[in-house]
Design an enzyme around this catalytic site. Structure first.
Site, PDB file in Angstrom:
ATOM      1  CG  ASP A  24       3.212   1.445   9.217  1.00  0.00           C
ATOM      2  OD1 ASP A  24       2.788   2.419  10.099  1.00  0.00           O
ATOM      3  OD2 ASP A  24       3.613   1.503   8.304  1.00  0.00           O
ATOM      4  CE  LYS A  78      -1.469   2.163   3.576  1.00  0.00           C
ATOM      5  NZ  LYS A  78      -2.219   2.655   4.633  1.00  0.00           N
ATOM      6  CG  ASP A  86       7.200  20.961   9.230  1.00  0.00           C
ATOM      7  OD1 ASP A  86       6.567  19.986   9.447  1.00  0.00           O
ATOM      8  OD2 ASP A  86       8.183  21.558   9.725  1.00  0.00           O
ATOM      9  CG  LEU A  87       9.861  18.160   7.511  1.00  0.00           C
ATOM     10  CD1 LEU A  87      10.401  16.886   7.763  1.00  0.00           C
ATOM     11  CD2 LEU A  87      10.988  19.324   7.867  1.00  0.00           C
ATOM     12  N   PRO A 100       3.218  16.655  10.594  1.00  0.00           N
ATOM     13  CG  PRO A 100       4.970  18.189  11.693  1.00  0.00           C
ATOM     14  CD  PRO A 100       4.163  16.748  11.665  1.00  0.00           C
TER      15      PRO A 100
END
Length: 445
Positions: free
Chosen positions: A317, A22, A134-135, A132
């Site tokens: 994960d 996935k 932002d990167l 986030p």
């Protein structure tokens, strides 16, 4: 809402086909935005996240068709999707679609690369702590993009209609950030260097596909990617790699049931740190040309400490699945989660089954118990949901897992795969809830 009900205590034995990854398929689907020719992806998993991404791309004008929805097609385990980006009609990704999964942010880079502009809703998804974007934004700004955040959307534009090459040095490793900026850079003017890039196999799979489409990229599999922008990309056909997270999950399933499973298509090389820890704990793992054999006796499993880290470390994960196995090990151990906050939400649910786990911040100490007892539990995110299924396989009595829509986002027909190898497991569907993954049966527009 659908439920999964499991009668535990059954030894698992047999063969399980590992679906396409996935986390590789989603960025690969977004790569269709980069060309006006067809991109064909084989070994596509049958998941609700795949449906969500296809609908998002369809809303932008990508047309798609699916082959092999129920049975292997032309020798491939999964389905085959053909995506055609000839007639893009929109550069906007609306909240109503994007809110369903965080991976939707992956349309930002390719839209900027090909169209020079994009309006993308800030993403939603699992509640496993802040992730986030932002990167992503800083990287696009390093390539000359003008970014405006307002009304819950990212409004991005490239002056002159084309991004410029630049140097991107991530403050911390980000998989989707690497993938997004990689796709943004392939059509940019000049050279882009991405430092501290993610090294996951899914990123390398995207690089391989992009190179097949005509991109000029070097450094795949390392922490530095160099991209020389080209004028255009063409179509290609690409096989999606097997899902290493699904494979790792079924390795744990074999161990926690004292079972013996052959995982068709699995590759130990895709998760070296996790397989090493499993082997140290007492799980037998054998690589064969067509897959991996996983076998164990639960009475021989001992606790081994684990720390989640960016690749090639242990994937976050797989943390919940490993924790479940450790609840029944012979010795205690600790697990440190360093990637995401709030990724211990499965602990209270495992405790309902009898697990003895102490949590301090993002560190868990697992004190093994002699057995787990079936109970009703609730999934809180994708990987937590499958950890509860694993616990149910080993628990005495019946375990009922609620809110399994999380499970359907990342595991293809898991109850069918487990039932074929001896599990007593069934999905109990409500009359009003459609089965996940059944929505991609027609050509998208």
């Amino acid at each position: 809402m659908d439920q999964i009900r499991i009668e535990g205590g059954q030894r698992l034995e047999g063969r399980i086909p590992i679906s396409g990854a996935k986390n590789a398929a989603l960025p690969l689907m977004c790569a269709s935005l980069l060309t006006d020719e067809s991109l064909v992806l084989r070994n596509l998993p049958r998941l609700s996240d795949i449906s969500s991404m296809a609908h998002l791309l369809g809303s932008m004008g990508i047309s798609f068709s699916i082959l092999g929805d129920d049975e292997p097609h032309q020798g491939h385990m999964g389905r085959v999707i053909s995506l055609d980006g000839k007639k893009l009609t929109s550069t906007r990704a609306d909240y109503e679609i994007v809110r369903k999964m965080r991976a939707s942010i992956l349309v930002l880079g390719p839209l900027m690369a090909r169209m020079g502009e994009a309006t993308v809703s800030l993403p939603g998804g699992c509640a496993i702590g802040p992730r986030p974007v932002d990167l992503h934004i800083k990287g696009l700004e390093a390539m000359g993009a003008e970014i405006d955040l307002r009304d819950g959307y990212i409004h991005a534009k490239a002056p002159g209609g084309r991004l410029k090459g630049g140097i991107i040095d991530f403050d911390k490793v980000t998989v989707t950030g690497t993938e997004n900026l990689l796709m943004a850079a392939v059509l940019a003017e000049g050279r882009t260097i991405i430092k501290n890039a993610a090294q996951e196999p899914e990123v390398t799979d995207l690089v391989i596909c992009l190179k097949a489409m005509g991109a000029q990229i070097s450094g795949e599999g390392t922490d530095t990617l160099t991209i020389d922008g080209v004028e255009r990309l063409h179509g290609a056909t690409h096989d999606i790699i097997p899902d290493r997270i699904e494979a790792g999950t079924f390795m744990v399933a074999a161990a926690i049931t004292s079972g013996d499973l052959f995982l068709e298509g699995a590759r130990l090389e895709d998760q070296p740190a996790f397989t090493e820890i499993l082997q140290k704990s007492g799980v037998t793992l054998e690589q064969h040309p067509d897959g991996v054999r996983a076998a164990a006796n639960l009475k021989d499993i001992k606790g081994i400490d684990l720390v989640t880290e960016p690749y090639p470390g242990v994937a976050t994960d797989l943390q919940a699945q490993y924790m479940t196995l450790m609840t029944l090990a012979q010795t205690p151990c600790t697990i440190d989660e360093t990637i995401f906050e709030n990724r211990m939400m499965h602990v209270p649910e495992l405790s309902r089954l009898g697990a003895n786990i102490d949590v301090d911040g993002n560190t868990a100490r697992i004190n093994p118990v002699s057995s787990l007892k079936g109970a009703e539990v609730m999934a809180t995110d994708l990987r937590a949901s499958v950890s509860l299924v694993l616990a149910g396989l080993a628990a005495e009595g019946v375990t009922t897992v609620n809110r399994i829509y999380h499970l359907d986002r990342g595991y293809e027909r898991i109850e069918e795969k487990l039932r074929r190898v001896g599990a007593k497991i069934q999905r109990v569907s409500s009359e009003t809830t459609p089965k996940a993954g059944n929505t991609l049966r027609q050509v998208g527009t």
